[in-house]
Design an enzyme around this catalytic site. Sequence first.
Site, PDB file in Angstrom:
ATOM      1  N   ASP A 120       0.491   2.341   5.547  1.00 21.61           N
ATOM      2  CA  ASP A 120       0.275   2.417   4.110  1.00 21.61           C
ATOM      3  C   ASP A 120       0.231   1.047   3.450  1.00 21.61           C
ATOM      4  OD1 ASP A 120       0.032   3.292   1.548  1.00 21.61           O
ATOM      5  OD2 ASP A 120       1.646   4.746   1.667  1.00 21.61           O
ATOM      6  N   ASP A 302      -6.043   1.098  -0.680  1.00 23.83           N
ATOM      7  CA  ASP A 302      -4.896   1.863  -0.192  1.00 23.83           C
ATOM      8  C   ASP A 302      -5.262   2.724   1.008  1.00 23.83           C
ATOM      9  OD1 ASP A 302      -2.550   3.231   0.123  1.00 23.83           O
ATOM     10  OD2 ASP A 302      -2.694   4.367  -1.736  1.00 23.83           O
TER      11      ASP A 302
END
Length: 509
Positions: A120, A302
Amino acid sequence: MQFLWLCLLSAVTLQFTGTLAFYPIKLPDFTKGLVSNHGSIDRRFFTFPGLYKHAHTGSTTLNIRRGPSNYRRDNNYPAQIASPPTAPNTLGINNDGYDFSYFSEVKVGSEGQKMWMLIDTGASGTWVFGSDCTSKACGRHNTFGKEDSKTIKVTDEKWGVTYGTGKVSGVIVNDTMSFAGFELVTPFGSASTASDDFLNYPMDGILGIGPQDPNAKTPTVVQLLMQQKLLKSNVIGINLQRASEGATDGQITFGDIDKSKFSGELIYSNVVPDGYQWEIAMDDLIMDGKSLNLKGRTGIIDTGTSFLILPPADADLIHSMIPQANKGSGFYTLPCSTKVDIKLSIGGVEYTIQPDDYVGNETATKGTCNSLIVGRQILGPKQWLVGDVFLKNVYSVFDFDKNRVGLAARKYAGTKNPPSSTPSPGMFLLHAILCPKTISVLMLHIDPTSNKAPSGGSPGLPAESGSDSTTNGEATNGATSSPNSSSSVLTPTWLTLAVFFAIGSSLWS
């Protein structure tokens, strides 16, 4: 009935507390602003039927990792496993076979407990399910605790994440994490309780590789790697494999760049001023050669977000350029045969977004599919959340020293029409205000033994390794500041995407 669940989430340590709010909002009335006026940490959840076009991949054969009972209990998750990496400091990034989530294997503690960790770039904190957790969700995942390591040190510092229908909470622990050739002693969250929502989450935890708030008191995994001078260079290179291409070269390289994964040169864009996430200026969106004049937008890069999520007005404009696209019940729909050429211009370069990546699953209307370009007002009026719909098309580099993001057109071995990048006529740069940190997790409900839709149970995913690394030239544009396996044919029956936004305070502050 589809719902958009808006939840205010608080992340707590001894130094930080928050309040909880829960906002159910019916779709398709999704054009209203959803930015919370509450402080601290905000979480918003999107719930919807599976959005992946089943015909996109046809019958996907996935490896099902099955280990001894003391390794994995009943959490045999399907995944498309990345090839073992050959380069140093490289970790394979696997996916769920449907390009919705990307994760890697990390070994934790003195005994090397294997944990599947969501990779992440939108989060800086790292956490795992603790072995003292008696919640049902923990029983479906690998856990880690005192019995798994002789070197674990449990602190009395409280840690937790609270959201609409439940929470994950516990304490901060310190122990070894081993990945990509590194062995690092680091603090991380250990969840002793978890809501039933996590029954559907594929990961055993999150490996946060986003930039840290400079005011945070606890170092992140990446900060520790840099402080101990373990990296050749303070950069991270990522390429995400596309399931429909049969690719197995997903990988994350710590401290280096893999030139074999992209064509042309990397073009860098500086992170916006005071940005505590990988947010960069974007120039425009081009569709079939026509500029949409979407100037002044910024995007948070992201890896933890599946879709391209943008303000409703921008989504409306984009879909107005797609023949027969319609605003459906919560999501836009478009013909499954859509081949509109979409390019996102960043740093003076136009990067192609393949139709396979933005056209989702077929709806109840034959020949009509959901769009994976999603209109939601979850950030600022000109902020986009740039997730895997885009990132599968590029190789991305996150430069911690120079606070910038590099992009280049992704290579796919054997692909007839690989993603391309071409110079754009110009670029418009904007210094954006501080916006939320972002992480996202999705849930797949899959029967791991057949192609029939199950009536209950948990979804799937595991992880392994992938590929090689070399350095390359660079160019810059940007804002001016600052263990046995078997196979099964699987079909997703439903999907829930949870997009998390942390505002103003770090989980580790």
